[in-house]
Scaffold this motif. Structure first.
Motif, PDB file in Angstrom:
ATOM      1  N   PHE A  20       0.830  -1.206   0.000  1.00  0.00           N
ATOM      2  CA  PHE A  20       0.000   0.000   0.000  1.00  0.00           C
ATOM      3  C   PHE A  20       0.866   1.259   0.000  1.00  0.00           C
ATOM      4  CE2 PHE A  20      -3.373  -2.648   2.413  1.00  0.00           C
ATOM      5  CZ  PHE A  20      -3.869  -3.132   1.220  1.00  0.00           C
ATOM      6  N   GLY A  21       1.980   1.219   0.724  1.00  0.00           N
ATOM      7  CA  GLY A  21       2.892   2.362   0.743  1.00  0.00           C
ATOM      8  C   GLY A  21       3.430   2.680  -0.640  1.00  0.00           C
ATOM      9  N   LYS A  22       3.885   1.657  -1.353  1.00  0.00           N
ATOM     10  CA  LYS A  22       4.416   1.866  -2.708  1.00  0.00           C
ATOM     11  C   LYS A  22       3.335   2.450  -3.619  1.00  0.00           C
ATOM     12  CE  LYS A  22       7.487   1.344  -6.042  1.00  0.00           C
ATOM     13  NZ  LYS A  22       8.711   2.124  -6.093  1.00  0.00           N
ATOM     14  N   MET A  23       2.128   1.934  -3.515  1.00  0.00           N
ATOM     15  CA  MET A  23       1.012   2.452  -4.332  1.00  0.00           C
ATOM     16  C   MET A  23       0.722   3.910  -4.009  1.00  0.00           C
ATOM     17  SD  MET A  23      -1.660  -0.681  -4.065  1.00  0.00           S
ATOM     18  CE  MET A  23      -1.682  -2.021  -5.220  1.00  0.00           C
ATOM     19  N   GLY A  24       0.806   4.262  -2.728  1.00  0.00           N
ATOM     20  CA  GLY A  24       0.463   5.613  -2.304  1.00  0.00           C
ATOM     21  C   GLY A  24       1.561   6.640  -2.523  1.00  0.00           C
ATOM     22  N   ASP A  29       5.413  13.315  -1.808  1.00  0.00           N
ATOM     23  CA  ASP A  29       6.646  13.300  -1.029  1.00  0.00           C
ATOM     24  C   ASP A  29       6.578  12.186   0.005  1.00  0.00           C
ATOM     25  OD1 ASP A  29       9.130  14.547   0.141  1.00  0.00           O
ATOM     26  OD2 ASP A  29       7.737  14.794   1.827  1.00  0.00           O
ATOM     27  N   ALA A  30       7.623  11.384   0.082  1.00  0.00           N
ATOM     28  CA  ALA A  30       7.644  10.232   0.981  1.00  0.00           C
ATOM     29  C   ALA A  30       7.548  10.637   2.457  1.00  0.00           C
ATOM     30  CB  ALA A  30       8.905   9.406   0.743  1.00  0.00           C
ATOM     31  N   ASN A  31       8.249  11.699   2.845  1.00  0.00           N
ATOM     32  CA  ASN A  31       8.212  12.119   4.256  1.00  0.00           C
ATOM     33  C   ASN A  31       6.833  12.642   4.652  1.00  0.00           C
ATOM     34  OD1 ASN A  31      10.863  11.365   4.626  1.00  0.00           O
ATOM     35  ND2 ASN A  31      11.668  13.420   4.383  1.00  0.00           N
ATOM     36  N   THR A  32       6.197  13.369   3.752  1.00  0.00           N
ATOM     37  CA  THR A  32       4.857  13.876   4.030  1.00  0.00           C
ATOM     38  C   THR A  32       3.871  12.718   4.139  1.00  0.00           C
ATOM     39  OG1 THR A  32       5.398  15.892   2.820  1.00  0.00           O
ATOM     40  CG2 THR A  32       3.064  15.476   3.249  1.00  0.00           C
ATOM     41  N   ALA A  33       3.990  11.747   3.253  1.00  0.00           N
ATOM     42  CA  ALA A  33       3.126  10.569   3.315  1.00  0.00           C
ATOM     43  C   ALA A  33       3.346   9.815   4.621  1.00  0.00           C
ATOM     44  CB  ALA A  33       3.396   9.656   2.118  1.00  0.00           C
ATOM     45  N   ARG A  37       0.568   9.092   7.460  1.00  0.00           N
ATOM     46  CA  ARG A  37       0.403   7.712   7.912  1.00  0.00           C
ATOM     47  C   ARG A  37       0.531   7.630   9.435  1.00  0.00           C
ATOM     48  NH1 ARG A  37       4.119   4.111   9.237  1.00  0.00           N
ATOM     49  NH2 ARG A  37       3.655   1.924   9.035  1.00  0.00           N
ATOM     50  N   SER A  38       1.462   8.382  10.004  1.00  0.00           N
ATOM     51  CA  SER A  38       1.671   8.372  11.452  1.00  0.00           C
ATOM     52  C   SER A  38       0.468   8.930  12.199  1.00  0.00           C
ATOM     53  CB  SER A  38       2.921   9.178  11.807  1.00  0.00           C
ATOM     54  OG  SER A  38       4.052   8.566  11.249  1.00  0.00           O
ATOM     55  N   VAL A  39      -0.155   9.956  11.649  1.00  0.00           N
ATOM     56  CA  VAL A  39      -1.367  10.515  12.276  1.00  0.00           C
ATOM     57  C   VAL A  39      -2.477   9.470  12.253  1.00  0.00           C
ATOM     58  CG1 VAL A  39      -3.194  12.261  12.033  1.00  0.00           C
ATOM     59  CG2 VAL A  39      -0.783  12.915  11.790  1.00  0.00           C
ATOM     60  N   ILE A  40      -2.621   8.787  11.130  1.00  0.00           N
ATOM     61  CA  ILE A  40      -3.640   7.730  11.021  1.00  0.00           C
ATOM     62  C   ILE A  40      -3.355   6.622  12.031  1.00  0.00           C
ATOM     63  CG2 ILE A  40      -4.560   5.919   9.505  1.00  0.00           C
ATOM     64  CD1 ILE A  40      -4.025   8.031   7.197  1.00  0.00           C
ATOM     65  N   PHE A  84      12.955   6.370   6.496  1.00  0.00           N
ATOM     66  CA  PHE A  84      13.906   5.767   5.558  1.00  0.00           C
ATOM     67  C   PHE A  84      13.241   4.698   4.695  1.00  0.00           C
ATOM     68  CE2 PHE A  84      17.148   7.024   8.906  1.00  0.00           C
ATOM     69  CZ  PHE A  84      17.544   8.161   8.203  1.00  0.00           C
ATOM     70  N   TYR A  85      12.315   3.950   5.282  1.00  0.00           N
ATOM     71  CA  TYR A  85      11.629   2.888   4.532  1.00  0.00           C
ATOM     72  C   TYR A  85      10.809   3.485   3.387  1.00  0.00           C
ATOM     73  CZ  TYR A  85       9.142  -1.495   3.730  1.00  0.00           C
ATOM     74  OH  TYR A  85       8.645  -2.634   3.156  1.00  0.00           O
ATOM     75  N   PHE A  86      10.042   4.528   3.690  1.00  0.00           N
ATOM     76  CA  PHE A  86       9.221   5.140   2.648  1.00  0.00           C
ATOM     77  C   PHE A  86      10.079   5.850   1.605  1.00  0.00           C
ATOM     78  CE2 PHE A  86       5.620   3.539   4.433  1.00  0.00           C
ATOM     79  CZ  PHE A  86       4.429   4.166   4.097  1.00  0.00           C
ATOM     80  N   LEU A  87      11.198   6.439   2.021  1.00  0.00           N
ATOM     81  CA  LEU A  87      12.120   7.029   1.035  1.00  0.00           C
ATOM     82  C   LEU A  87      12.671   5.943   0.117  1.00  0.00           C
ATOM     83  CD1 LEU A  87      14.052   9.591   3.273  1.00  0.00           C
ATOM     84  CD2 LEU A  87      12.589  10.139   1.302  1.00  0.00           C
TER      85      LEU A  87
END
Length: 141
Positions: A20-24, A29-33, A37-40, A84-87
């Motif tokens: 889902f992360g890759k799709m999104g 921007d990866a950091n913004t996403a 995600r952290s708020v959710i 780092f993972y999302f980047l």
């Protein structure tokens, strides 16, 4: 439920974080996403704690300086891990990023030996080495 069932459910959930992360991340921007995600995650987790009736236990964590310090450090480690993972997912293949992320198994095992004096049997040691080799073989194809 036993720890094994929880661990398997964790692995399945983690796999879908990657997918889902890759799709999104396609056009954002990866950091913004990661922040969104952290708020959710925060809202979801506080809902779980409230549903379980454990909101009143929060002061126990905050009241213990040692516990709170390690919870903070764990949170910071988790946050940097996900940044780092999302980047990495933003520009890399899931089939390469996810296996390298699993080096955390090897690192955590070595740290558990160093910090907690945990011992590995020969079979466990072979398993950890195989995980490390599997990560390398899978990610560097």
């Amino acid at each position: 439920m036993s720890w094994l069932i929880y661990a398997i459910l964790s692995a399945v959930s983690a796999a879908f974080v990657s997918i889902f992360g890759k799709m999104g991340l396609e056009k954002v921007d990866a950091n913004t996403a990661t922040a969104v995600r952290s708020v959710i995650m925060t809202l979801f987790l506080f809902s779980v704690v409230a549903f379980q009736g454990n909101i009143s236990k929060i002061p126990e964590i905050i009241g213990s300086k040692k516990t709170f310090m390690f919870v903070i450090l764990s949170g910071l480690a988790g946050a940097t891990s996900w940044l780092f993972y999302f980047l990495a997912l933003k520009t890399g293949k899931v089939s390469q990023v996810a296996p390298i992320d699993k080096l955390s198994v090897v690192i955590a095992t070595v740290a558990a030996i160093a910090f907690f004096g945990e011992r590995l049997s020969l079979l466990n040691g072979i398993g950890v080495v195989l995980i490390a080799l599997g990560v390398l073989f899978t990610a560097l194809h």
